[in-house]
Design a protein around this motif. Structure first.
Motif, PDB file in Angstrom:
ATOM      1  N   GLY A  49       8.687  14.158  -5.706  1.00  0.00           N
ATOM      2  CA  GLY A  49       9.260  13.814  -4.278  1.00  0.00           C
ATOM      3  C   GLY A  49       8.845  15.328  -3.394  1.00  0.00           C
ATOM      4  O   GLY A  49       9.146  15.511  -2.521  1.00  0.00           O
ATOM      5  N   CYS A  50       8.522  16.404  -4.475  1.00  0.00           N
ATOM      6  CA  CYS A  50       8.093  17.841  -2.572  1.00  0.00           C
ATOM      7  C   CYS A  50       6.592  17.651  -2.638  1.00  0.00           C
ATOM      8  O   CYS A  50       5.805  18.041  -1.493  1.00  0.00           O
ATOM      9  CB  CYS A  50       8.396  18.934  -3.741  1.00  0.00           C
ATOM     10  SG  CYS A  50       9.824  18.900  -4.045  1.00  0.00           S
ATOM     11  N   ARG A  51       5.472  17.087  -3.791  1.00  0.00           N
ATOM     12  CA  ARG A  51       4.485  16.945  -3.502  1.00  0.00           C
ATOM     13  C   ARG A  51       3.838  15.749  -2.510  1.00  0.00           C
ATOM     14  O   ARG A  51       3.881  14.984  -3.677  1.00  0.00           O
ATOM     15  CB  ARG A  51       3.355  17.939  -4.593  1.00  0.00           C
ATOM     16  CG  ARG A  51       3.555  19.029  -4.896  1.00  0.00           C
ATOM     17  CD  ARG A  51       2.896  19.766  -6.613  1.00  0.00           C
ATOM     18  NE  ARG A  51       2.953  18.904  -7.175  1.00  0.00           N
ATOM     19  CZ  ARG A  51       1.906  19.132  -7.571  1.00  0.00           C
ATOM     20  NH1 ARG A  51       1.040  20.270  -7.866  1.00  0.00           N
ATOM     21  NH2 ARG A  51       1.165  17.697  -8.759  1.00  0.00           N
ATOM     22  N   SER A  52       2.704  15.902  -2.399  1.00  0.00           N
ATOM     23  CA  SER A  52       2.143  14.379  -1.861  1.00  0.00           C
ATOM     24  C   SER A  52       1.302  13.812  -2.853  1.00  0.00           C
ATOM     25  O   SER A  52       0.884  14.662  -3.968  1.00  0.00           O
ATOM     26  CB  SER A  52       1.136  14.798  -0.507  1.00  0.00           C
ATOM     27  OG  SER A  52      -0.092  15.322  -1.015  1.00  0.00           O
ATOM     28  N   LEU A  53       1.506  12.314  -2.665  1.00  0.00           N
ATOM     29  CA  LEU A  53       0.983  11.375  -3.646  1.00  0.00           C
ATOM     30  C   LEU A  53      -0.962  12.120  -4.101  1.00  0.00           C
ATOM     31  O   LEU A  53      -0.968  12.138  -5.107  1.00  0.00           O
ATOM     32  CB  LEU A  53       0.570  10.385  -3.619  1.00  0.00           C
ATOM     33  CG  LEU A  53       0.469   9.350  -4.526  1.00  0.00           C
ATOM     34  CD1 LEU A  53       1.051   9.132  -5.885  1.00  0.00           C
ATOM     35  CD2 LEU A  53       0.120   7.461  -4.067  1.00  0.00           C
ATOM     36  N   THR A  70       1.072  -1.110  -0.034  1.00  0.00           N
ATOM     37  CA  THR A  70       0.029   0.328  -0.132  1.00  0.00           C
ATOM     38  C   THR A  70       0.888   0.971   0.446  1.00  0.00           C
ATOM     39  O   THR A  70       2.119   1.095   0.621  1.00  0.00           O
ATOM     40  CB  THR A  70      -1.068   0.399   1.323  1.00  0.00           C
ATOM     41  OG1 THR A  70      -0.022  -0.541   2.428  1.00  0.00           O
ATOM     42  CG2 THR A  70      -1.901  -1.086   1.377  1.00  0.00           C
ATOM     43  N   VAL A  71       0.118   2.095  -0.276  1.00  0.00           N
ATOM     44  CA  VAL A  71       0.751   3.603  -0.837  1.00  0.00           C
ATOM     45  C   VAL A  71       0.038   4.646   0.260  1.00  0.00           C
ATOM     46  O   VAL A  71      -0.711   4.242   1.559  1.00  0.00           O
ATOM     47  CB  VAL A  71       0.819   3.959  -1.651  1.00  0.00           C
ATOM     48  CG1 VAL A  71       1.872   3.581  -2.901  1.00  0.00           C
ATOM     49  CG2 VAL A  71      -0.456   4.653  -2.380  1.00  0.00           C
ATOM     50  N   GLU A  72       0.974   5.624   0.936  1.00  0.00           N
ATOM     51  CA  GLU A  72       1.068   6.588   1.780  1.00  0.00           C
ATOM     52  C   GLU A  72       0.230   7.704   0.740  1.00  0.00           C
ATOM     53  O   GLU A  72       1.341   8.449   0.091  1.00  0.00           O
ATOM     54  CB  GLU A  72       1.717   7.147   2.263  1.00  0.00           C
ATOM     55  CG  GLU A  72       2.284   5.651   3.461  1.00  0.00           C
ATOM     56  CD  GLU A  72       3.763   5.891   3.815  1.00  0.00           C
ATOM     57  OE1 GLU A  72       3.559   7.423   5.230  1.00  0.00           O
ATOM     58  OE2 GLU A  72       4.640   5.557   4.910  1.00  0.00           O
ATOM     59  N   LEU A  73      -0.545   8.293   0.969  1.00  0.00           N
ATOM     60  CA  LEU A  73      -1.442   9.686   0.210  1.00  0.00           C
ATOM     61  C   LEU A  73      -0.903  11.086   0.747  1.00  0.00           C
ATOM     62  O   LEU A  73      -0.473  11.366  -0.688  1.00  0.00           O
ATOM     63  CB  LEU A  73      -3.019   9.388  -0.458  1.00  0.00           C
ATOM     64  CG  LEU A  73      -3.447   8.104  -1.082  1.00  0.00           C
ATOM     65  CD1 LEU A  73      -4.835   8.015  -0.874  1.00  0.00           C
ATOM     66  CD2 LEU A  73      -2.624   7.835  -2.193  1.00  0.00           C
ATOM     67  N   ALA A  74      -0.395  10.966   1.133  1.00  0.00           N
ATOM     68  CA  ALA A  74       0.188  11.788   2.088  1.00  0.00           C
ATOM     69  C   ALA A  74       1.282  11.571   1.803  1.00  0.00           C
ATOM     70  O   ALA A  74       2.320  12.873   2.194  1.00  0.00           O
ATOM     71  CB  ALA A  74      -0.062  12.348   3.786  1.00  0.00           C
TER      72      ALA A  74
END
Length: 95
Positions: free
Chosen positions: A53-57, A4-8
């Motif tokens: 890499g700077c903005r959240s997913l 799973t990925v972290e949306l934040a």
């Protein structure tokens, strides 16, 4: 193994990884072990290339879907692609 990925979280391509657009989608190349992976969607290639890499997913996904007038259901497919690429070590967190 985490699938799973972290949306934040903020994602980007891992060092030594490049994506080349192709007719079918894109080739993901990992320079350290010379392995090729496939993305079978032009949308996924465009989306993953936009991970800075700077903005959240979540922010990147919302902007991507809105700017292309895509339904939210498309986001599920893109998040699954991110999860798979992260699991393979092709994506990393942060800038």
């Amino acid at each position: 193994m985490n699938t799973t990925v972290e949306l934040a979280a903020c994602y980007r391509l891992a060092p030594g990884v490049a994506i080349r657009p192709e007719r079918f989608g894109g080739l993901v190349y990992r320079y350290d072990n010379r392995r090729l992976y496939f993305l079978h969607s032009h949308r996924a290639v465009e989306f993953v290339n936009g991970l800075d890499g700077c903005r959240s997913l979540r922010e990147t996904l919302d902007d991507f879907l809105t700017s292309r007038e895509m339904p939210p259901s498309t986001g599920e497919t893109l998040v699954k692609a991110v999860a798979q690429l992260e699991r393979l070590g092709l994506l990393t967190h942060g800038a």
